[in-house]
Scaffold this active site. Structure first.
Site, PDB file in Angstrom:
ATOM      1  CB  SER A 242     -46.271 -42.112-117.088  1.00 19.82           C
ATOM      2  OG  SER A 242     -45.610 -42.200-115.337  1.00 19.82           O
ATOM      3  CE  LYS A 243     -50.545 -36.155-118.774  1.00 18.01           C
ATOM      4  NZ  LYS A 243     -51.516 -35.923-118.156  1.00 18.01           N
ATOM      5  NE  ARG A 244     -44.787 -43.899-112.119  1.00 19.05           N
ATOM      6  CZ  ARG A 244     -44.089 -44.314-111.667  1.00 19.05           C
ATOM      7  NH1 ARG A 244     -42.802 -43.554-110.986  1.00 19.05           N
ATOM      8  NH2 ARG A 244     -43.501 -45.496-112.321  1.00 19.05           N
TER       9      ARG A 244
END
Length: 474
Positions: A242-244
């Protein structure tokens, strides 16, 4: 026959090509190429709020950067709505689908009751066998599949193996909404059939859809394509990427300075392997690829491994080809326009090509290469970083003054001649070579680190090199 194999990549346009989608596209592409078949592109753009032309263009741009072409024209799922409705009408006529007049609130109540009784939250078939004369006035119905209540549905998956789902766990799900728009479940089946898709290769998160879509294929009397549900990509911590974790779109990896051939190689190895091979040419991947070597476990994205692999491709790529990739990177990089303007200048591309052999040996990404190459377009007098300032003390400036005189006499401005002259000077002055090379590096590049100093001298040329040395000498 091998030439009859047809795969498809069917993304929803969200504004970029997700790296998981890129891997799915690659697997479809490799599988088709290996078999001498075709890969088609279908844009699943029925969500009109999110499906803009800019989003579609971004998807195609990502595929193009990765070198994954498709056969024929891209197909818009939204443009086929009339065909989807036609199929639903056929199913109503055949008795494999029916109109349901339950309100959303009534369906929610059915599901809550099922949960309270410890049953799966399913639609209970209220309108499955009721006569049309009982339909309430002024209510637009949804169309539901009349799914089998007994037996089981089997998906013989090429990756996940034999998956068996009891039909009692598959309710009469909706094929068409009350506003006349088809659901994803129906549209995918109709499109795959009409496009002649023989193999569906997609993420394992679609495995729950496979049984429902199989029911629709069966209800229509159509052949179910072979299916392969590939593992998801996780971040280094084991959670879904994911973006994290960092960049999730292909365009972001381009902006981070990765080469498309490195990305293809790395993505191919995420969930698929061929023995212990880590570095594979595109021809090798096409030759070796098969779903039998795709694992069931989620693959972990290792940014350090990608960086190292990219470094390999940086060194192995022909200089002219690498220059082309560099220009593509610069076109999408912050402050890249100014470098492209410099490259467009008279003779500057030749200068860059001359510098690339030394630059690419020390760079793992095009970002690093750009930073290392920045000495080429810096204007005199150079700004110097903190490390260079410390190097350029009074003793260093004396050395530079003497080196200027030595190098002025060098007529054959080649790496070999320059190295010979610099080493001869160091021996004459009884100086370690580093004591000479470090001031020379700082004067020529304004930095404490750089590509090989003789490569720098050759790339800058005689006049520019002597000018920069003179600027810093005493």
């Amino acid at each position: 026959m091998a030439q009859d194999i047809v795969t498809r990549f069917a993304p929803s346009p969200t504004g970029f090509l997700h790296i998981g989608g890129a891997r799915t596209a690659l697997f479809n592409w490799l599988f088709a190429k290996h078999a001498g078949g075709k890969m088609l592109l279908r844009i699943e753009d029925t969500d009109r709020a999110r499906s803009t032309q800019e989003a579609v263009d971004a998807l195609m741009d990502g595929l193009g950067w990765l070198g994954l072409d498709w056969d024929g024209e891209p197909i818009s799922q939204f443009s086929r709505v009339d065909r989807h409705r036609q199929v639903v009408d056929q199913m109503l006529a055949d008795g494999t689908a029916y109109r349901c007049y339950c309100s959303p609130e009534e369906v929610d109540a059915m599901r809550e009751k099922a949960r309270a009784e410890g049953r799966p939250p399913r639609y209970d078939g209220t309108w499955r066998d009721r006569d049309a004369s009982e339909a309430p006035e002024g209510v637009d119905p949804v169309i539901r599949l009349k799914a089998p209540k007994e037996g089981e549905t089997v998906v013989d998956d090429m990756v996940q193996g034999r998956v068996v789902i009891p039909n009692k766990d598959l309710d009469d799900f909706v094929l068409m909404r009350s506003d006349g728009t088809p659901t994803y479940m129906l549209a995918v089946v109709v499109d795959d059939h009409d496009m002649g898709i023989t193999h569906i290769i997609r993420g394992v998160d679609h495995l729950t859809n496979a049984a429902r879509q199989t029911l629709i294929f069966n209800a229509l009397g159509w052949t179910v394509p072979a299916m392969a549900h590939i593992p998801l990509i996780h971040g280094p911590d084991g959670a879904k990427l994911s973006k994290r974790h960092g960049a999730t779109g292909a365009e972001a990896y381009r902006a981070m300075g990765y080469l498309p051939q490195a990305m293809r190689n790395y993505l191919a190895r995420l969930g698929w392997s061929h023995g212990d091979e880590e570095i594979m040419s595109l021809d090798d991947m096409i030759k070796w690829f098969g779903m039998d070597a795709v694992g069931q476990s989620a693959a972990r994205f290792d940014f350090k491994k990608l960086e190292n692999l990219n470094g390999h491709y940086m060194r192995a790529t022909d200089d002219a080809e690498l220059l082309g990739h560099w220009k593509v990177y610069l076109a999408h990089a912050e402050n890249g326009a100014s470098v492209l303007d410099w490259l467009a200048g008279s003779e500057n591309e030749t200068v860059a090509l001359a510098a690339l052999p030394g630059l690419k040996e020390r760079a793992k990404t095009l970002v690093e290469l750009t930073e290392s190459a920045s000495y080429l377009w810096r204007q005199r007098p150079l700004d110097t970083d903190e490390k260079a300032q410390k190097i350029l003390n009074d003793d260093a400036r004396v050395i530079l003054g003497e080196l200027h005189n030595v190098l002025t006499d060098v007529m054959d401005w080649t790496a070999e001649s320059l190295e010979s002259s610099v080493k001869a000077y160091a021996e004459e002055k009884e100086l370690k070579l580093g004591k000479v090379a470090q001031p020379l590096r700082a004067a020529l590049t304004g930095r404490g680190t750089s590509p090989g100093i003789y490569d720098v001298l050759v790339a800058l040329g005689r006049e520019e090199s002597l000018g920069r040395i003179k600027d810093q000498s005493s």
